[in-house]
Design a protein around this motif. Structure first.
Motif, PDB file in Angstrom:
ATOM      1  N   LEU A  40      25.694  85.547  44.943  1.00  0.00           N
ATOM      2  CA  LEU A  40      26.102  84.577  43.932  1.00  0.00           C
ATOM      3  C   LEU A  40      25.162  83.734  43.255  1.00  0.00           C
ATOM      4  O   LEU A  40      25.130  83.649  42.109  1.00  0.00           O
TER       5      LEU A  40
ATOM      6  N   GLU B 167      22.304  85.942  41.308  1.00  0.00           N
ATOM      7  CA  GLU B 167      22.849  86.371  40.177  1.00  0.00           C
ATOM      8  C   GLU B 167      22.792  85.464  39.189  1.00  0.00           C
ATOM      9  O   GLU B 167      22.581  85.605  38.093  1.00  0.00           O
ATOM     10  N   TRP B 168      23.165  83.922  39.515  1.00  0.00           N
ATOM     11  CA  TRP B 168      23.121  82.773  38.689  1.00  0.00           C
ATOM     12  C   TRP B 168      21.819  82.644  38.262  1.00  0.00           C
ATOM     13  O   TRP B 168      21.516  82.619  36.897  1.00  0.00           O
TER      14      TRP B 168
ATOM     15  N   LYS C 171      20.391  85.612  35.926  1.00  0.00           N
ATOM     16  CA  LYS C 171      21.043  85.648  34.333  1.00  0.00           C
ATOM     17  C   LYS C 171      21.016  84.347  33.793  1.00  0.00           C
ATOM     18  O   LYS C 171      20.887  84.128  32.377  1.00  0.00           O
TER      19      LYS C 171
ATOM     20  N   SER D 154      25.273  83.116  31.942  1.00  0.00           N
ATOM     21  CA  SER D 154      25.139  82.493  33.354  1.00  0.00           C
ATOM     22  C   SER D 154      26.207  81.584  33.819  1.00  0.00           C
ATOM     23  O   SER D 154      26.538  81.405  35.171  1.00  0.00           O
TER      24      SER D 154
ATOM     25  N   ASP E  84      28.515  83.295  35.849  1.00  0.00           N
ATOM     26  CA  ASP E  84      28.116  83.400  37.235  1.00  0.00           C
ATOM     27  C   ASP E  84      28.108  82.117  37.971  1.00  0.00           C
ATOM     28  O   ASP E  84      28.574  82.119  39.251  1.00  0.00           O
TER      29      ASP E  84
ATOM     30  N   ALA F 163      31.687  81.610  38.914  1.00  0.00           N
ATOM     31  CA  ALA F 163      31.914  82.231  40.316  1.00  0.00           C
ATOM     32  C   ALA F 163      31.424  81.661  41.590  1.00  0.00           C
ATOM     33  O   ALA F 163      32.012  81.599  42.580  1.00  0.00           O
TER      34      ALA F 163
END
Length: 334
Positions: free
Chosen positions: A121, A124-125, A128, A167, A170, A173
């Protein structure tokens, strides 16, 4: 087995057991306190620190974007430039410092990640958000420094704002994951604290039960035999020497009861000897009394005989005297 243990040894053993239980309870309490502090340090506080680092990174990302917006207001082609009385270098300095802080926080955060899900996670942040906005912010800052105001504004509108907006999903999340993990960790900590508390309470209850059992044993081994000894002494004081004395232990109180039994037996023998002596004296007294009666009777008989003899002697003397008188008269007549 306990009935043969000496009172001193029994008391020392009881005190040692109580001290051991108190030490065990205190040690368990100290361990639980340190264990709880360790869990709080390793889980709850760590979760708070990690969540704080993520939120701090996002806050500094926003600082960088606000610095780009403020730097764009220095564009000589706009009316806003007249409102600023400080140089552009102020904003560039803040952007450089903030970007360095973001990178340092990110490096520290990555080093603390242990869960593969969290790392995924986070990556991904990071991807992005265009390296947490540092890449696009650097591009906009470079364009401003080159007086490419339109290019800098285009980077803000087409890169910075969209990547921040995209972002954020993300980021949400990631923060949700951290929040749920923190909640689970907090529940685990609470459960561990409760378990440790139950253990301490259980140890305390065991200590109380053992202390009560120890007290009952001491009462049984000390108080009851003492009451038996007191009962023996009271019976002896009342003159009852017929009681049966049973010794059940070899400790000090058992020896005391044994000594009281020996004393009771000795007193019984003494009383028996005294009674025999009294009976002997009574028999001798009866014999003496009988002898006295016989002696008195004989004395009375002898006294009576003496009286009779004296009476006879008087009669004889009277007869002799009369014969003498008669003889004198006969001589006179002759």
């Amino acid at each position: 087995m306990l009935i043969h243990i000496r009172i001193k040894t029994l008391i020392v053993m009881a005190l040692a057991l109580l001290i051991l239980l108190l030490s065990a309870t205190g040690s368990l309490g100290f361990y639980s306190m340190r264990h709880t502090a360790s869990i709080l340090q390793e889980t709850t506080l760590k979760d708070v620190r990690i969540t704080g680092m993520v939120e701090k990174i996002r806050f500094k990302m926003e600082i960088n974007r606000s610095q780009i917006l403020q730097a764009l207001q220095h564009n000589p082609a706009t009316e806003w430039s007249k409102l600023h009385d400080h140089p552009l270098s102020v904003h560039f300095k803040i952007i450089t410092e903030t970007s360095s802080e973001i990178n340092a926080l990110w490096t520290q955060y990555l080093a603390d990640i242990v869960s593969p899900d969290e790392r995924k996670l986070a990556q991904e942040w990071y991807a992005k958000s265009a390296s947490l906005g540092v890449t696009s912010i650097s591009a906009a800052s470079s364009a401003i420094q080159q007086d490419k105001w339109d290019d800098a504004e285009s980077v803000l509108i087409k890169q910075i704002n969209p990547t921040y907006r995209i972002s954020d999903a993300d980021l949400k999340a990631l923060t949700d994951y951290l929040g749920n993990r923190g909640k689970k960790n907090a529940e685990a900590v609470q459960a561990d604290i409760s378990t440790t508390g139950y253990m301490v309470i259980g140890m305390w209850l065991v200590a109380v039960l053992i202390a009560l059992a120890t007290g009952m044993v001491l009462v049984q081994r000390i108080t009851l035999p003492l009451l038996q000894a007191i009962g023996i002494a009271e019976r002896v004081a009342q003159g009852d020497l017929t009681g049966h004395i049973q010794v059940e232990s070899d400790n000090e109180i058992g020896q005391l009861i044994k000594a009281l039994g020996a004393m009771n037996l000795s007193l019984a023998h003494i009383v028996h000897d005294v009674r025999v002596a009294i009976d002997t004296i009574d028999s001798a007294s009866d014999q003496i009394a009988t002898g006295n009666l016989d002696l008195s009777s004989r004395t009375e008989e002898q006294a009576s005989s003496l009286e009779e003899t004296a009476s006879s002697m008087e009669e004889l003397m009277s007869t002799v005297r009369q014969n003498g008188d008669n003889a004198v008269q006969a001589n006179k007549m002759a």
